[in-house]
Design a protein around this motif. Structure first.
Motif, PDB file in Angstrom:
ATOM      1  N   VAL A   1       0.870  -1.064  -0.093  1.00 45.36           N
ATOM      2  CA  VAL A   1       0.063   0.118  -0.147  1.00 45.36           C
ATOM      3  C   VAL A   1       0.764   1.291  -0.187  1.00 45.36           C
ATOM      4  N   SER A   2       2.042   1.234   0.770  1.00 46.85           N
ATOM      5  CA  SER A   2       2.815   2.393   0.908  1.00 46.85           C
ATOM      6  C   SER A   2       3.703   2.510  -0.535  1.00 46.85           C
ATOM      7  N   LYS A   3       3.491   1.531  -1.393  1.00 44.53           N
ATOM      8  CA  LYS A   3       3.979   1.802  -2.749  1.00 44.53           C
ATOM      9  C   LYS A   3       3.156   1.946  -3.552  1.00 44.53           C
ATOM     10  N   ASN A   4       1.767   2.246  -3.365  1.00 44.05           N
ATOM     11  CA  ASN A   4       0.622   2.594  -4.241  1.00 44.05           C
ATOM     12  C   ASN A   4      -0.003   1.099  -4.941  1.00 44.05           C
ATOM     13  N   GLY A   5       0.344   0.066  -4.091  1.00 44.65           N
ATOM     14  CA  GLY A   5      -0.317  -1.339  -4.629  1.00 44.65           C
ATOM     15  C   GLY A   5      -1.191  -1.791  -3.692  1.00 44.65           C
ATOM     16  N   ASN A   6      -2.048  -2.891  -4.344  1.00 45.56           N
ATOM     17  CA  ASN A   6      -3.064  -3.502  -3.778  1.00 45.56           C
ATOM     18  C   ASN A   6      -2.704  -4.996  -3.385  1.00 45.56           C
ATOM     19  N   THR A   7      -3.284  -5.794  -2.593  1.00 45.19           N
ATOM     20  CA  THR A   7      -3.285  -7.089  -2.475  1.00 45.19           C
ATOM     21  C   THR A   7      -4.508  -7.677  -2.662  1.00 45.19           C
ATOM     22  N   LEU A   8      -4.382  -8.899  -3.440  1.00 47.99           N
ATOM     23  CA  LEU A   8      -5.536  -9.781  -3.672  1.00 47.99           C
ATOM     24  C   LEU A   8      -5.050 -11.297  -2.888  1.00 47.99           C
TER      25      LEU A   8
ATOM     26  N   TRP B   1      -7.020  -6.494  12.899  1.00 52.04           N
ATOM     27  CA  TRP B   1      -6.071  -5.401  12.783  1.00 52.04           C
ATOM     28  C   TRP B   1      -6.679  -4.471  11.702  1.00 52.04           C
ATOM     29  N   PHE B   2      -7.562  -4.719  10.939  1.00 47.23           N
ATOM     30  CA  PHE B   2      -8.093  -3.674  10.095  1.00 47.23           C
ATOM     31  C   PHE B   2      -9.273  -2.947  10.907  1.00 47.23           C
ATOM     32  N   ASP B   3      -9.705  -3.451  11.953  1.00 45.30           N
ATOM     33  CA  ASP B   3     -10.758  -2.702  12.697  1.00 45.30           C
ATOM     34  C   ASP B   3      -9.918  -1.230  13.528  1.00 45.30           C
ATOM     35  N   VAL B   4      -8.696  -1.643  13.926  1.00 45.31           N
ATOM     36  CA  VAL B   4      -8.011  -0.729  14.460  1.00 45.31           C
ATOM     37  C   VAL B   4      -7.273   0.237  13.407  1.00 45.31           C
ATOM     38  N   ASN B   5      -6.697  -0.373  12.335  1.00 45.52           N
ATOM     39  CA  ASN B   5      -5.740   0.317  11.513  1.00 45.52           C
ATOM     40  C   ASN B   5      -6.114   0.648  10.237  1.00 45.52           C
ATOM     41  N   GLY B   6      -7.657   0.237   9.940  1.00 45.96           N
ATOM     42  CA  GLY B   6      -7.900   0.221   8.585  1.00 45.96           C
ATOM     43  C   GLY B   6      -7.997   1.948   8.093  1.00 45.96           C
ATOM     44  N   GLU B   7      -8.136   2.897   8.903  1.00 45.03           N
ATOM     45  CA  GLU B   7      -8.092   4.139   8.598  1.00 45.03           C
ATOM     46  C   GLU B   7      -6.941   4.665   7.900  1.00 45.03           C
ATOM     47  N   ALA B   8      -5.622   3.914   8.175  1.00 46.25           N
ATOM     48  CA  ALA B   8      -4.384   4.035   7.637  1.00 46.25           C
ATOM     49  C   ALA B   8      -4.134   3.487   6.454  1.00 46.25           C
ATOM     50  N   ILE B   9      -5.210   2.663   5.798  1.00 47.06           N
ATOM     51  CA  ILE B   9      -4.871   1.869   4.574  1.00 47.06           C
ATOM     52  C   ILE B   9      -5.933   2.162   3.641  1.00 47.06           C
ATOM     53  N   TYR B  10      -7.323   1.900   4.123  1.00 45.65           N
ATOM     54  CA  TYR B  10      -8.459   2.262   2.989  1.00 45.65           C
ATOM     55  C   TYR B  10      -8.486   3.882   2.666  1.00 45.65           C
ATOM     56  N   GLY B  11      -8.598   4.007   1.477  1.00 41.86           N
ATOM     57  CA  GLY B  11      -8.918   5.450   0.911  1.00 41.86           C
ATOM     58  C   GLY B  11      -7.709   6.276   1.011  1.00 41.86           C
ATOM     59  N   THR B  12      -6.481   5.815   1.388  1.00 42.43           N
ATOM     60  CA  THR B  12      -5.209   6.349   1.302  1.00 42.43           C
ATOM     61  C   THR B  12      -4.569   6.537  -0.132  1.00 42.43           C
ATOM     62  N   ARG B  13      -3.365   7.382  -0.202  1.00 44.91           N
ATOM     63  CA  ARG B  13      -2.482   7.364  -1.307  1.00 44.91           C
ATOM     64  C   ARG B  13      -1.174   7.372  -0.914  1.00 44.91           C
ATOM     65  N   TYR B  14      -0.059   7.062  -1.615  1.00 43.05           N
ATOM     66  CA  TYR B  14       0.951   7.374  -1.369  1.00 43.05           C
ATOM     67  C   TYR B  14       1.725   8.432  -1.022  1.00 43.05           C
ATOM     68  N   TRP B  15       2.644   8.606  -0.307  1.00 41.06           N
ATOM     69  CA  TRP B  15       3.287   9.923   0.084  1.00 41.06           C
ATOM     70  C   TRP B  15       4.575  10.037  -0.828  1.00 41.06           C
ATOM     71  N   LYS B  16       5.318  11.088  -0.781  1.00 41.90           N
ATOM     72  CA  LYS B  16       6.489  11.455  -1.653  1.00 41.90           C
ATOM     73  C   LYS B  16       7.626  10.180  -1.545  1.00 41.90           C
ATOM     74  N   LYS B  17       7.412   9.366  -0.199  1.00 45.39           N
ATOM     75  CA  LYS B  17       8.324   8.561   0.085  1.00 45.39           C
ATOM     76  C   LYS B  17       7.691   7.362   0.546  1.00 45.39           C
ATOM     77  N   TYR B  18       7.964   6.090   0.365  1.00 41.80           N
ATOM     78  CA  TYR B  18       7.152   5.085   0.686  1.00 41.80           C
ATOM     79  C   TYR B  18       7.375   4.827   2.228  1.00 41.80           C
ATOM     80  N   GLY B  19       8.628   4.852   2.502  1.00 39.54           N
ATOM     81  CA  GLY B  19       9.018   4.328   4.081  1.00 39.54           C
ATOM     82  C   GLY B  19      10.284   4.835   4.105  1.00 39.54           C
ATOM     83  N   GLU B  20      10.858   3.959   5.209  1.00 41.47           N
ATOM     84  CA  GLU B  20      12.472   3.918   5.721  1.00 41.47           C
ATOM     85  C   GLU B  20      12.645   2.742   6.427  1.00 41.47           C
TER      86      GLU B  20
END
Length: 498
Positions: free
Chosen positions: A340-347, A372-391
């Protein structure tokens, strides 16, 4: 009997699609003059990736069919059981007898699906956090999982004697989920070539095994017509929101049929008032015409065009087998976040038993993902990538067939997503002490309104240093796996539109 001749099959294709090249007018695109999409690469490449797909991030499908019955080797058992010298060949001969006496076709009555309940399955998938779900409509094995008028070798006429795809489509839409179907039948032409020395040599079984031919023979026109006809039949009867494709159609013989399919599907979606998506592997379609899929894969960098990974819950197989090696819940979640951080989906693929039950270890992992989604879904669903995927210190390689390799992430491995004026920093392990996020050192501290952790909610202590943003985590873990810091900003983050 259902149509078997080339002419009869072509007639049915014309009725189904109105666009097939055989018997077409002098201008093969004439019937598309008023359509939004014409069967050219230039035209179908104008189709956008729908927002629901970019927002949904996570879907579930399943390799479930006749190949689930032997529960040995993998979903490639139908081919490998005919390959002399293979483990599957030896196992089959020892367990069921010679392949010319008991062939793959003879497993069909054993595929009973007596405990299959589409509504129960879909409710489980929804609880797991999936936003789109559906079946493998037809695998390489040539057995269709819907009520087809183009073949007798389908789940409505044999085996379960049920329209599996239809039941799942109805259940998915009842739960408000998008519906998908996957197609693998392009490789059916080559799949059973080892079987032509056994029971598949009889042409009366060609509807399952394809017509007997010498290895290396190009796909026949009849086979290509049948390939396209089946897809169009599923489009017309079940209106899938998402069609996923395996390999096999990369051969030059499929080129005009692929254009016909894409233009037909995209035009149908326009008629329905729906936004649909198609995924493909490697270079099997032009990049702009659909969404790239990496099998059991991941990327080592950010990709600005949407992409997808299809992967299985089991490292050994895509279908049910008796010796699975299931990935842990933590691995499934970490891999999803990284994509998700790299603009991808998972099937994600699961593997039900032939009777229609889902093994307990698979259910447990799905339900844990849902928690896990019940707690953290807000950080996944409907989001987009930032200028950097991570570190972080953990290095991973990109490509296909690599997500089975075990990776141990640390608390310093962080992935980013954004939504409006919020930046989410997700750590892939629990930070026991204060966490320094180096990539955020350029954020304006005067514009940070608050920092919290999803599932906890209390404002956290933080400071901006030369090293980066330093955050003090809460005392208690709000969940069992990755942890999402929510950074509320006073300005909207730029959301890329690609």
């Amino acid at each position: 009997m259902k149509p078997t001749s080339s002419i009869t099959r072509a007639f049915h294709l014309i009725v189904l699609s109105g666009i097939f090249l055989l018997f077409a007018p002098d201008d093969p695109y004439a019937q598309h003059k008023t359509k939004a999409y014409q069967p050219t690469w230039e035209s179908v490449s104008q189709h956008p990736t729908p927002d629901w797909f970019r927002d949904g991030k996570f879907g579930i499908y399943f390799h479930w069919g006749v190949y689930s019955v032997p529960a040995y080797d993998s979903e490639w058992y139908p081919r490998n059981m005919y390959r002399k010298g293979s483990d599957a060949f030896k196992h089959h001969k020892k367990t069921y007898g010679p392949q010319d006496k008991f062939g793959y076709k003879d497993f069909i009555p054993m595929f009973t699906a007596e405990h299959f309940n589409a509504e129960e399955w879909v409710k489980l998938f929804k609880k797991a956090g999936a936003k789109y779900v559906g079946p493998v409509a037809e695998h390489h094995d040539g057995f269709a999982m819907w009520d087809s008028k183009l073949t007798d070798w389908d789940a409505a006429d044999m085996g379960p004697h049920r329209d599996i795809t239809g039941e799942l489509a109805k259940a998915a839409r009842k739960e408000g989920l998008k519906f998908l179907t996957s197609f693998h039948h392009a490789f059916n032409w080559k799949y059973y070539e080892p079987a032509f020395q056994h029971d598949a040599k009889d042409p009366k079984y060609a509807g399952l095994y394809s017509m007997p031919h010498a290895p290396g023979t190009p796909e026949s026109q009849e086979f290509l017509e049948d390939w396209l006809g089946k897809i169009i039949e599923v489009i017309d009867n079940y209106r899938p929101d998402y069609i996923w494709f395996d390999f096999g159609w990369q051969e030059p013989t499929f080129e005009p049929y692929k254009r016909q399919f894409l233009s037909y599907y995209y035009n149908k979606a326009e008629e329905w008032g729906k936004n649909v998506v198609v995924t493909y592997k490697r270079d099997h379609l032009p990049e702009a015409s659909a969404v790239l899929d990496l099998e059991r894969g991941r990327l080592d960098s950010l990709r600005k065009k949407p992409w997808n990974t299809d992967t299985s819950i089991d490292r050994n197989s895509w279908c049910y087998i008796e010796n699975p090696d299931y990935k842990s819940t933590n691995t499934l979640i970490d891999n999803l976040i990284d994509r998700v951080s790299k603009n991808g989906n998972t099937l994600l693929n699961i593997a039900p038993r032939p009777d229609g039950t889902i093994p307990k270890p698979q259910k447990e992992r799905l339900l844990a993902m849902g928690e896990w989604f019940d707690v953290n879904g807000e950080a996944i669903y409907g989001t987009r990538y930032w200028k950097k995927y991570g570190e972080g210190p953990t290095q991973i390689e990109g490509g296909n067939f690599i997500d089975g390799k075990k990776v141990k992430y640390t608390a310093n491995d962080v992935r980013f997503t954004v939504k409006d004026d919020v930046l989410y920093a997700i750590t892939l392990a629990w930070p026991e002490d204060e966490l320094t996020i180096k990539s955020l050192k350029d954020l304006d501290p005067d514009k940070i309104e608050s920092i919290t952790m999803l599932g906890d909610g209390d404002e956290l202590d933080w400071e901006m240093t030369e090293e980066g943003l330093v955050v003090e985590p809460p005392r208690n873990k709000p969940c069992e796996h990755a942890y999402s810091f929510k950074i509320q900003y006073s300005e909207r983050f730029l959301i890329p539109h690609m």
